[in-house]
Design an enzyme around this catalytic site. Sequence first.
Site, short mmCIF file in Angstrom:
data_model
loop_
_atom_site.label_atom_id
_atom_site.label_comp_id
_atom_site.label_asym_id
_atom_site.label_seq_id
_atom_site.Cartn_x
_atom_site.Cartn_y
_atom_site.Cartn_z
N LEU A 194 1.38 3.82 2.31
CA LEU A 194 2.26 4.14 3.44
C LEU A 194 3.50 3.25 3.40
O LEU A 194 4.62 3.69 3.61
CB LEU A 194 1.51 3.92 4.75
CG LEU A 194 2.31 4.29 6.00
CD1 LEU A 194 2.36 5.80 6.17
CD2 LEU A 194 1.73 3.63 7.24
N ALA A 195 3.28 1.96 3.09
CA ALA A 195 4.38 1.01 3.04
C ALA A 195 5.37 1.44 1.96
O ALA A 195 6.58 1.43 2.17
CB ALA A 195 3.86 -0.39 2.75
N ARG A 240 3.96 26.58 5.35
CA ARG A 240 4.08 25.27 5.95
C ARG A 240 5.14 25.37 7.04
O ARG A 240 6.30 25.67 6.77
CB ARG A 240 4.52 24.26 4.90
CG ARG A 240 4.72 22.88 5.46
CD ARG A 240 5.14 21.91 4.38
NE ARG A 240 5.19 20.57 4.92
CZ ARG A 240 5.82 19.57 4.33
NH1 ARG A 240 6.44 19.75 3.18
NH2 ARG A 240 5.81 18.38 4.87
N ARG A 264 6.51 26.57 20.96
CA ARG A 264 7.43 27.47 21.64
C ARG A 264 6.90 27.91 22.99
O ARG A 264 5.69 28.04 23.20
CB ARG A 264 7.79 28.68 20.79
CG ARG A 264 6.67 29.66 20.56
CD ARG A 264 7.23 30.97 20.03
NE ARG A 264 6.21 31.76 19.35
CZ ARG A 264 6.38 33.03 18.99
NH1 ARG A 264 7.51 33.64 19.24
NH2 ARG A 264 5.40 33.68 18.38
N HIS A 315 -1.09 14.37 17.48
CA HIS A 315 0.26 14.94 17.36
C HIS A 315 0.50 16.10 18.33
O HIS A 315 1.47 16.11 19.08
CB HIS A 315 0.50 15.47 15.94
CG HIS A 315 0.20 14.47 14.86
ND1 HIS A 315 0.43 13.12 15.02
CD2 HIS A 315 -0.29 14.63 13.61
CE1 HIS A 315 0.09 12.50 13.91
NE2 HIS A 315 -0.36 13.38 13.05
N TYR A 341 -8.55 -3.77 11.80
CA TYR A 341 -7.61 -4.14 12.87
C TYR A 341 -8.08 -5.33 13.69
O TYR A 341 -7.32 -6.27 13.94
CB TYR A 341 -7.39 -2.96 13.84
CG TYR A 341 -6.55 -1.84 13.29
CD1 TYR A 341 -5.85 -1.97 12.10
CD2 TYR A 341 -6.44 -0.64 14.00
CE1 TYR A 341 -5.08 -0.92 11.61
CE2 TYR A 341 -5.66 0.40 13.52
CZ TYR A 341 -5.00 0.26 12.32
OH TYR A 341 -4.24 1.30 11.86
N GLY A 371 0.82 -1.22 0.00
CA GLY A 371 0.00 0.00 0.00
C GLY A 371 0.85 1.26 0.00
O GLY A 371 2.08 1.21 -0.07
N ASP A 428 -7.71 14.99 13.43
CA ASP A 428 -6.60 14.60 12.56
C ASP A 428 -5.25 14.96 13.17
O ASP A 428 -4.28 14.24 13.01
CB ASP A 428 -6.77 15.29 11.19
CG ASP A 428 -5.85 14.71 10.14
OD1 ASP A 428 -5.58 13.49 10.19
OD2 ASP A 428 -5.37 15.46 9.27
#
Length: 788
Positions: free
Chosen positions: A42-43, A370, A375, A272, A154, A40, A267
Amino acid sequence: MLRMRWELLLLAIIYWQRGHTDISESKQGHVSVVIVGGTGDLARKYLWQGFFQLYADQVGKGHTFSFYAGALSPDEKGTAMLFGILKELACPPELSAERCALVKEQFLHLSQYRQLKTLEDYEKLNQHIKQQMEQEGMVEAGRLFYLSVPAFTYADIAEKINSTCRPVADVWLRVVLEKPFGHDFNSAQFLAKQLSGSLKEEEMYRIDHYLGKQVVSKVLSFRKENKKLLDPIWNKHHIERIEIVLKETLDAKGRIQFYDQYGVIRDVLQNHLTEIMTLMLMNLPANLSNSEEILQNKLRFLASLQEVDKSNAVVGQYQGYNGEVQEELNKTKDYVSLTPTFAGVLIHVNNAQYDGIPIFMTSGKALDERVSYARVIFKSDTFCVQDLDNVQCKAKQIVFYLGHGNLQYPAILVSKNLFKPDLVGSDWKEVTEYKDVNVLGLPLSDYYIQSPVMPRDPYCELIPQILIGRKHSFISTEGLLASWAFWTPLLDSLARVFPRLYPGGGANGNLLNLQVRGHQVSFSHEAVVNIINAGDEENFQVMQGKFRSSDMVSAWTEELVERLAADLLMAAEEAVREDGQFHLALSGGSSPVALLRTLALNLYTFPWHSTHIWQVDERCVPHTGSGSNFRSVHDLLLQHIHIPYFNLHPMPVQLNQRLCVEEDGGPKLYEHEMKQFINASSFHYVLLGVGHDGHTASLFEDTKLDVDDERLVILTESPVKPHQRMSLTFTAINRARRVSVLIMGKGKHELLTQLSRIKGESTKYPITKVQPKNGTLVWYIDYDALLG
Ligand SMILES: *[C@@H]1O[C@H](CO)[C@@H](O)[C@H](O)[C@H]1NC(C)=O
Ligand SMILES: *[C@@H]1O[C@H](CO)[C@@H](O)[C@H](O)[C@H]1NC(C)=O
Ligand SMILES: *[C@@H]1O[C@H](CO)[C@@H](O)[C@H](O)[C@H]1NC(C)=O
Ligand SMILES: *[C@@H]1O[C@H](CO)[C@@H](O)[C@H](O)[C@H]1NC(C)=O
Ligand SMILES: *[C@@H]1O[C@H](CO)[C@@H](O)[C@H](O)[C@H]1NC(C)=O
C-alpha cells in the site's frame, strides 16, 4: 424485540466516548510522519505518493517535515527498499519538471528508513525526533503515524506508540489505521476497546479511502450548494429509488487469504457503500466544517435504518471462486466456501423523510463491467403522449459517478429536466463537451455535468486532511460500531446461505438481476445451475384430506402458508362482497408469523380497507411491549399495509393504567365492541394455533370454561409467563363462519398423533372443543408436523 435491542445498542454507542474535541487548528511547526509498514504494498502504491504530494503542496507554507519508513527489515535492506520506492514517485501535474526534480530531491533528503520492531526501536525513534527538534531549534507541531500493517498488529503498535512516542502536551499525535476494522460488531468493538487503551478518540484516523474519492468527498457540498432546489424533492414523495453500485470485473484471485474471511458485504458494503449512502441521506449539517456535527448526523442516520435480514438480500459467488479457495488455502476438493462475491441488499430508512424509498446496494466481483456510482431516481410527473424525445419526457436522476464505465472520469450528473446545479467548488468545472455515450440510460447531452478540474487519488485527497485534523473525512469509533451494528444481523442470517453461482462477466446475463416484493428481495430469474439437487420433496403437491373429521390441507411449510394466505384472501373477498366488511381474528404466538409476513406482501390485492383486525388472545402486557401479540401483529403486518386506524381492535388489556384487572371490565368492553361491529358477533374468519399442550387461543387445560358459557371474552391464567391473558371463549370462536387451525413443525407431530386418537372433546386438549356451530373448520398442517 430485535429492533428495541438495536436501538439501545446505538444509544449506547452514541454516548460512548462522547467528549472528543475537534483539533482543526494546528499550530505551525515541524511534523514527523512515520509510515509503519513503509516498504509494503500500500505504501509503495499510494502512500508515499500521497505524502510526496502533501510535501509539494506544503513547501514554504509553514510546516516542515521529516518522513520515516518503519518496517521489520534491518536498516540496510529497508533503506534500499525505501529509496527504490521513492525513486519512482511521479511528479504532481501542477509542478514543472525542473521544480519537481528539486522538490523530489528535498523529499528524499527528508526521508529515512528505520527498523521498527521492538519497544526499544520506538524508543529510539522518539529520542531521534526529540534530538532533531533541539539541534535544529525547531518547534514541534505534531507526529503522524500511518499504520500500513495487518490489523491484528494495531493494538500492539498503538501500545508501543503510547508508551514511547507520545509527544509533549500541545503537540498533536495522530495515528492512521486502514481497514479491516473487525469482521462484525463484536470484533470491531473488541478492537476499538483495545485501541482506546493507547489512543484517544481524537488521535485515531480510520481511513475509508472512498471518503477520499473526489465525488464522494463532495456529496455534502453538492447537497448544500443546491439546497434550495433539492429540499422540495429530496424525500419519499419525489424519490422513486436509490441505487448504490460498485461493479468489478476482477476476481479475488491472489487475495483469497484475505477475501474468503470477509466476502463482499464486509469488504465493500459495510464500509464504502454505507458511507456513500450516509452522505446522501443524512441530515445536512449546518456547518460543513464542523466534524462533530457531521459525525453526529451520520450516527443519527445509521440509527434510522430498518434492520435487514436475509429476506432483504441476495448473494452470489462466481463459479471459479471455490477452486481458487481450494488452491490458495490448500483445501481438499470437497471443501465448499459459502463466502459471497456478489450481494444485492434492499435497505429502507425509518423516518418521515425517506420512509418507503427502496435503496438498492449492490457490489460484486467478476461482473460484466467496472463501474461505480450512486444515483437517485426521481418519480416522473409527466406523461408524454408524443414528442417522446423531449427532455421533459426522459428519466430524472442525479448521479454521483465515481468513475470507470462509459464516462471514465468522476462526475456529478443532473438530468437537464431537473435543474441546473451550482458547482460544488472552485476546483470543479462544468463539462460541456459531450462524448457520444449513454450513461445510465441517458445520453450525456441530457445531463448537466460537473467534474474535478484535476483528478486526484483518494490518498492524495485524504492525507492533507489528516494534517489539518478534519476528523469527519475519517471513520469515528461510534460510526464504525453503528455500521457494524446494522450489518451484523444480516451477516449472521446469511452465514449458512448458499450463494447463487454465476459464470462471470457478460455470461452472467440476467442471473444476478433482482426483484422486489414488498420489503423483500430475490433473484428475478431462475438459476440455470442448481447447487443443491432438488430432491423428491419438491414433487409433493399440496394434499387435501381429513383430520378429526374436518377438512385438512397439508404441504411443505412454504406452500402451506401460501395456500392459507390464498384461502384467506378468498374468504375476505367473499365477505366484502356479501357484507361490505371482513372481520378477521388473529391469534398470537409463533404460528401465524410466516402467514403475517406473506400477507404483508399482498399490499394491493388484499381488501385491507374493508378488513377489521381483531385479536383471539393477548398477553397482559402493554401493547408497546415486546411480548405483546398486538405489537407483533403490528411489526409483522400492520406497519406494511394501509389499513384504516379504526379497523384495528386490540384487546383492552390495559385500563386505568393497570393490566387485566377483573373490575376494570376489559373482557366486557371487548365483547361490547364485537357486538357493535360484527353482525351476531360472528367473525368471518378466526385463525388459531395450537400449543404443545393442546391449548388454543389462551384457553388452557385448567381454564374453567364451559363450551356454552355465554361470555365471549374472558381473562385466563397461562401455565407459562406472562401468566395473565385475555382470550376469546369457545363460544366466540365457535360462532365464526370459518375457523382455521395452523400447525407447523416436527415438534407438533406427537401432539397431532394424540389428537387424531381422541374422538370428540377432551378437557386435556382444549383445541378439541373448537367446533364451529354454523361454520367450517379447516386444519392447515405442514408435512413436518404431519409426518414427524
Ligand atoms: C498511554 O499510556 C499511559 C502510560 O504510559 C497511560 O496512563 C494512558 O492511559 C495510555 N493511554 C492513553 C490514551 O493515553
Ligand atoms: C464551522 O465549524 C468550524 C469548525 O468547528 C468553525 O471553526 C467555524 O467557525 C464554524 N462556522 C460557522 C459559521 O459557525
Ligand atoms: C497443503 O496441505 C497438505 C495436506 O493437508 C500438506 O501436506 C501441505 O504441506 C500443505 N501445503 C501448504 C503449502 O500449506
Ligand atoms: C346478520 O346476520 C343474519 C344471519 O346470521 C342475517 O339474516 C342478517 O341480515 C344480518 N344483518 C346484517 C345487518 O347484515
Ligand atoms: C349459518 O350460516 C349460513 C351461511 O354460512 C347463514 O345463511 C345462516 O343464517 C347461518 N345460521 C345461523 C343460525 O347463524
